[in-house]
Design a protein around this motif. Structure first.
Motif, mmCIF file in Angstrom:
data_model
loop_
_atom_site.group_PDB
_atom_site.id
_atom_site.type_symbol
_atom_site.label_atom_id
_atom_site.label_comp_id
_atom_site.label_asym_id
_atom_site.label_seq_id
_atom_site.Cartn_x
_atom_site.Cartn_y
_atom_site.Cartn_z
ATOM 1 N N ASP A 1 0.845 -1.193 0.000
ATOM 2 C CA ASP A 1 0.000 0.000 0.000
ATOM 3 C C ASP A 1 0.880 1.242 0.000
ATOM 4 O OD1 ASP A 1 -1.995 1.877 0.213
ATOM 5 O OD2 ASP A 1 -2.456 1.459 2.317
ATOM 6 N N VAL A 2 1.343 1.651 -1.175
ATOM 7 C CA VAL A 2 2.173 2.848 -1.261
ATOM 8 C C VAL A 2 1.325 4.114 -1.234
ATOM 9 C CG1 VAL A 2 4.072 1.726 -2.482
ATOM 10 C CG2 VAL A 2 2.185 2.701 -3.792
ATOM 11 N N ALA A 3 0.006 3.966 -1.368
ATOM 12 C CA ALA A 3 -0.897 5.120 -1.382
ATOM 13 C C ALA A 3 -1.438 5.453 0.005
ATOM 14 C CB ALA A 3 -2.065 4.860 -2.329
ATOM 15 N N LEU B 1 -1.910 -4.339 -4.782
ATOM 16 C CA LEU B 1 -1.087 -3.139 -4.834
ATOM 17 C C LEU B 1 -2.000 -1.921 -4.829
ATOM 18 C CD1 LEU B 1 1.537 -1.499 -5.322
ATOM 19 C CD2 LEU B 1 1.217 -1.917 -7.779
ATOM 20 N N GLN C 1 -2.039 2.065 -5.086
ATOM 21 C CA GLN C 1 -1.104 3.060 -5.605
ATOM 22 C C GLN C 1 -1.833 4.323 -6.032
ATOM 23 O OE1 GLN C 1 0.341 0.958 -9.200
ATOM 24 N NE2 GLN C 1 -0.967 2.317 -10.412
ATOM 25 N N TYR D 1 -0.811 6.482 -9.217
ATOM 26 C CA TYR D 1 0.128 6.656 -10.318
ATOM 27 C C TYR D 1 0.566 8.120 -10.409
ATOM 28 C CZ TYR D 1 1.998 6.771 -15.040
ATOM 29 O OH TYR D 1 2.827 6.949 -16.124
ATOM 30 N N ASN E 1 3.186 7.185 -8.492
ATOM 31 C CA ASN E 1 3.833 6.699 -7.273
ATOM 32 C C ASN E 1 3.520 5.214 -7.085
ATOM 33 O OD1 ASN E 1 5.242 6.840 -4.803
ATOM 34 N ND2 ASN E 1 3.324 7.148 -3.672
ATOM 35 N N THR E 2 4.265 4.381 -7.746
ATOM 36 C CA THR E 2 4.019 2.945 -7.756
ATOM 37 C C THR E 2 5.298 2.184 -8.071
ATOM 38 O OG1 THR E 2 2.862 1.152 -8.914
ATOM 39 C CG2 THR E 2 3.265 3.165 -10.157
ATOM 40 N N ASP F 1 -6.165 1.899 -7.911
ATOM 41 C CA ASP F 1 -5.673 3.240 -8.231
ATOM 42 C C ASP F 1 -6.875 4.104 -8.605
ATOM 43 O OD1 ASP F 1 -4.562 5.567 -9.454
ATOM 44 O OD2 ASP F 1 -2.727 4.452 -9.882
#
Length: 226
Positions: free
Chosen positions: A93-95, A124, A126, A128, A130-131, A152
């Motif tokens: 979870d980069v978001a 995933l 994200q 975009y 930032n992924t 996303d």
């Protein structure tokens, strides 16, 4: 995971020279028309097939997905391995959409699904660009038994999937369309939150993959936070 296109032998349209040489074979006007129609159909089928291949390839290069939104297929590919977690996990979870508790719940469900069915669901989240992008393929060992679910919100419908060929054979194709229509619309995730959309989608996929192959398989889209 990347589909390939087999091109059939090229269609040769009849010219005056070829028809003259073929006169001994008694090529009639009807035969000429049939050859032209066949060539037109062949050319159109090849064009459509190549177009589908290019769109699918572009989408895969962006986020390893068979996308719900055509906009995603027009984006530049991203490869940011530095955004991958140092410790292996099936949920990235980069978001920042999910709480730690939600991540743990999803990860536990994914592990249970893989143990029961052999199918590998990976998530995933994200925003975009930032992924990690392409880096997730090797990180997760994506194969024909994998589903990569990319959440996303930048493209309207938040749900995007890359579906392994073995799973594609088992799950009814309209399941993914109905799933994105229920939990992926902008109205849904705006009103309920990205996290609710993600959690419900994971549980709906889990429920579907555990069902035996049958006429009514995956008919009901069942989340958990409803």
């Amino acid at each position: 995971m990347i589909s390939t296109v087999k091109l059939s032998a090229p269609c040769v349209r009849p010219t005056s020279n070829t028809l003259q040489h073929a006169s001994k074979a008694r090529v009639t006007p009807t035969t000429r028309r049939s050859m032209s129609v066949s060539c037109n159909a062949h050319s159109e089928a090849s064009r459509v097939q190549m177009l589908k291949s290019r769109v699918a390839g572009a989408a895969l290069a962006v986020a390893m997905t068979t996308v719900a939104s055509p906009a995603l297929a027009r984006l530049d590919p991203v490869n940011n391995p530095e955004l991958l977690p140092a410790e292996y996990t099936n949920v990235i979870d980069v978001a920042g959409f999910l709480t730690p508790g939600q991540e743990d719940r999803i990860a536990a469900r994914i592990a249970s699904l893989e143990e029961a069915t052999g199918f590998k669901l990976r998530v995933l989240a994200q925003n975009y660009p930032n992924t990690p992008g392409l880096a997730i393929k090797n990180y997760w060992g994506v194969d024909d038994n994998s589903i990569v679910f990319v959440a996303d919100p930048n493209f309207g419908n938040i749900l995007n999937f890359n579906i392994g060929s073995n799973i594609d054979l088992q799950v009814p194709p309209n399941f993914w369309t109905r799933l994105t229509s229920k939990f992926g619309t902008k109205k849904y995730w705006t009103e309920n939150g990205e996290d609710v959309s993600i959690v419900n989608t994971v549980f709906a996929i889990d429920n579907c993959l555990r069902e035996p192959v049958s006429v009514g398989q995956c008919r009901d889209i069942r989340g958990v936070l409803e």
